[in-house]
Design a protein around this motif. Structure first.
Motif, short mmCIF file in Angstrom:
data_model
loop_
_atom_site.label_atom_id
_atom_site.label_comp_id
_atom_site.label_asym_id
_atom_site.label_seq_id
_atom_site.Cartn_x
_atom_site.Cartn_y
_atom_site.Cartn_z
N LYS A 57 42.24 -31.29 -29.62
CA LYS A 57 43.14 -32.37 -30.03
C LYS A 57 42.80 -33.14 -31.12
CE LYS A 57 46.51 -35.72 -28.93
NZ LYS A 57 46.73 -36.93 -28.28
N ILE A 58 41.25 -33.69 -30.88
CA ILE A 58 40.58 -34.49 -31.61
C ILE A 58 40.20 -33.71 -32.80
CG2 ILE A 58 38.44 -35.52 -32.15
CD1 ILE A 58 38.33 -36.37 -29.12
N ILE A 59 39.82 -32.45 -32.94
CA ILE A 59 39.60 -31.54 -34.16
C ILE A 59 40.80 -31.53 -34.94
CG2 ILE A 59 38.91 -29.43 -34.93
CD1 ILE A 59 37.05 -29.32 -32.52
N GLY A 60 42.05 -31.32 -34.45
CA GLY A 60 43.22 -31.40 -34.98
C GLY A 60 43.51 -32.59 -35.70
N GLU A 61 43.46 -33.67 -35.16
CA GLU A 61 43.78 -34.90 -35.81
C GLU A 61 42.68 -35.26 -36.81
OE1 GLU A 61 43.44 -37.84 -32.55
OE2 GLU A 61 45.06 -37.29 -31.52
N ALA A 81 37.31 -26.22 -38.52
CA ALA A 81 37.91 -26.69 -37.37
C ALA A 81 38.14 -25.14 -36.63
CB ALA A 81 39.42 -27.08 -37.74
N GLU A 82 38.45 -24.17 -37.27
CA GLU A 82 38.61 -22.75 -36.57
C GLU A 82 37.19 -22.39 -35.97
OE1 GLU A 82 41.30 -20.87 -36.10
OE2 GLU A 82 42.42 -22.59 -36.56
N ARG A 83 36.10 -22.69 -36.57
CA ARG A 83 34.87 -22.21 -36.08
C ARG A 83 34.72 -22.98 -34.78
NH1 ARG A 83 30.79 -22.71 -40.84
NH2 ARG A 83 29.42 -23.01 -39.02
N ALA A 84 34.96 -24.41 -35.10
CA ALA A 84 34.80 -25.15 -33.79
C ALA A 84 35.66 -24.71 -32.59
CB ALA A 84 35.08 -26.56 -34.14
N TYR A 85 37.05 -24.56 -32.89
CA TYR A 85 38.03 -24.01 -31.86
C TYR A 85 37.31 -22.57 -31.14
CZ TYR A 85 41.77 -26.72 -33.88
OH TYR A 85 42.27 -28.00 -34.06
N LYS A 86 36.52 -21.79 -31.90
CA LYS A 86 36.27 -20.63 -31.29
C LYS A 86 34.86 -20.86 -30.51
CE LYS A 86 37.81 -17.56 -35.01
NZ LYS A 86 37.56 -16.76 -36.18
N ILE A 87 34.17 -22.09 -30.93
CA ILE A 87 33.02 -22.26 -30.21
C ILE A 87 33.28 -22.85 -28.67
CG2 ILE A 87 31.17 -24.08 -29.96
CD1 ILE A 87 30.56 -23.46 -32.87
N ILE A 88 34.52 -23.68 -28.94
CA ILE A 88 35.06 -24.21 -27.63
C ILE A 88 35.54 -23.42 -26.74
CG2 ILE A 88 36.88 -25.79 -26.68
CD1 ILE A 88 36.58 -27.43 -29.27
N ASP A 89 36.35 -22.24 -27.27
CA ASP A 89 36.92 -21.14 -26.40
C ASP A 89 35.60 -20.26 -25.73
OD1 ASP A 89 39.43 -21.84 -26.95
OD2 ASP A 89 39.82 -20.48 -28.57
N SER A 90 34.62 -19.95 -26.31
CA SER A 90 33.61 -19.17 -26.02
C SER A 90 32.58 -19.66 -25.08
CB SER A 90 32.94 -18.38 -27.21
OG SER A 90 32.35 -19.49 -28.16
N ALA A 91 32.74 -21.35 -25.11
CA ALA A 91 31.53 -21.96 -24.49
C ALA A 91 31.85 -22.13 -23.17
CB ALA A 91 31.31 -23.01 -25.23
N GLY A 92 33.10 -21.93 -22.77
CA GLY A 92 33.56 -22.07 -21.27
C GLY A 92 34.01 -23.44 -21.07
N ILE A 93 34.22 -24.33 -21.91
CA ILE A 93 34.30 -25.79 -21.48
C ILE A 93 35.65 -25.99 -20.57
CG2 ILE A 93 34.85 -28.05 -22.62
CD1 ILE A 93 33.24 -27.03 -24.94
N GLU A 117 38.81 -27.23 -18.66
CA GLU A 117 40.08 -27.95 -18.79
C GLU A 117 40.05 -29.37 -18.06
OE1 GLU A 117 42.26 -27.29 -21.32
OE2 GLU A 117 41.29 -25.38 -21.40
N PRO A 118 40.09 -30.51 -18.58
CA PRO A 118 41.15 -30.77 -19.78
C PRO A 118 40.21 -31.09 -21.09
CG PRO A 118 41.02 -32.82 -18.57
CD PRO A 118 40.04 -31.66 -17.68
N TYR A 119 38.89 -31.00 -20.89
CA TYR A 119 38.24 -31.00 -21.96
C TYR A 119 38.35 -30.31 -23.20
CZ TYR A 119 36.02 -33.77 -18.11
OH TYR A 119 35.79 -34.60 -17.09
N ALA A 120 38.61 -29.10 -23.04
CA ALA A 120 38.48 -28.12 -24.14
C ALA A 120 39.86 -28.60 -24.86
CB ALA A 120 38.96 -26.66 -23.66
N ASP A 121 40.93 -28.97 -24.32
CA ASP A 121 42.30 -29.45 -24.94
C ASP A 121 42.07 -30.67 -25.63
OD1 ASP A 121 43.59 -27.15 -24.30
OD2 ASP A 121 44.60 -28.17 -22.65
N LYS A 122 41.33 -31.44 -25.05
CA LYS A 122 41.01 -33.03 -25.47
C LYS A 122 40.15 -32.65 -27.01
CE LYS A 122 41.20 -35.84 -21.56
NZ LYS A 122 40.36 -36.72 -20.65
N LEU A 123 38.91 -31.77 -26.73
CA LEU A 123 38.46 -31.64 -28.01
C LEU A 123 39.08 -31.00 -29.14
CD1 LEU A 123 34.95 -30.18 -26.52
CD2 LEU A 123 35.25 -32.30 -27.71
#
Length: 114
Positions: free
Chosen positions: A107-111, A85-97, A99-105
């Protein structure tokens, strides 16, 4: 000292996952020690037992929890999922996704990792 802290943290995590599988006495001692942060002497006083008896019960419970983990591997799987999950968060942050898609992703990873 760090090893002792890590051992206690690991035992607490094992208790979170497998505590319901312990007998009543083991469960009570583990809860008092790991959740209420009582010392062995305080637990012994509360339960009307010797410190040695509480220590024995605690160690026996921790060995049982370790045995459950060896067989089922839930804690190891949980830790691995947290790292992924931490790796996925870093990818989301570095990919420039945007908002609100980054937060939605996130949230899903967190769930998924709860």
């Amino acid at each position: 000292m760090k090893d002792d802290i890590e051992r206690v943290e690991y035992a607490s995590m094992l208790y979170d996952f497998y505590g319901a599988l312990l007998n009543e006495s083991q469960n009570e001692v583990m809860a008092l020690y790991h959740e209420d942060n009582l010392s062995l002497s305080e637990i012994a006083e509360d339960l009307g037992q010797s410190r040695q008896a509480v220590h024995y019960t605690l160690r026996k419970a921790e060995k049982a929890l370790e045995s459950y983990e060896e067989k089922l591997g839930l804690v190891a799987s949980y830790k691995e999922n947290q790292e992924l999950a931490e790796r996925a968060y870093k990818i989301i942050d570095s990919a420039g996704i945007v908002e609100p898609y980054a937060d939605k992703l996130k949230k899903i990873i967190g769930e998924i990792t709860e």
